[in-house]
Motif scaffolding. Structure first.
Motif: not given
Length: 146
Positions: A123-146
């Motif tokens: 997955r080289a070139g792929t960008t990842f980020s977590y997002l969390r809300d104030g209660s601790g719920a978590t989603v991950e965002l995954i963006a493939a290389p362009h």
């Protein structure tokens, strides 16, 4: 025996705010809402006195059930980070990671760290980020290389 994924569930602190985040920021469609209480709810979730408001959201054939407990009221979150056994997250492939991070901020969702791009491996070139809300719920965002 036949097994298939039916839906993913996420317990949230504020149902309306969470529905707004998932529909307005991530593009889900709200399918239905329900109120679960009484012996049925208590039996299924194993929580005496369970009083749960739910919303089922759809995105490209996948269903997400958001659950907000009106009772019993949780004293405090059991986990406060992704490193705690039992924590979970939902992961989404996205095409505009910075745009989603920016759009999520007014809804109280923010990266606990910072977006990072994988430099090696499949997955080289792929960008990842977590997002969390104030209660601790978590989603991950995954963006493939362009």
């Amino acid at each position: 025996m036949s097994i298939r994924v039916d839906h993913h569930g996420l317990t949230v602190a504020d149902l309306d705010a969470s529905v707004a985040f998932f529909t307005e920021v991530l593009g889900f469609t709200e399918e239905r809402r329900a109120h679960l209480t009484g012996p049925f709810a208590a039996d299924v979730v194993g929580v005496p006195g369970a009083d749960i408001r739910t919303a089922v959201l759809a995105l490209e054939g996948s269903l997400l059930e958001l659950l907000a407990y009106a009772a019993p009221v949780a004293a405090a979150a059991v986990s406060d980070g992704p490193e705690v056994p039992g924590s979970m997250h939902l992961a989404f492939a996205v095409d505009d990671l910075p745009g989603i991070v920016a759009a999520a901020a007014p809804y109280g969702w923010a990266p606990p760290g910072r977006p990072a791009t994988m430099s090696v491996g499949a997955r080289a070139g792929t960008t990842f980020s977590y997002l969390r809300d104030g209660s601790g719920a978590t989603v991950e965002l995954i963006a493939a290389p362009h």
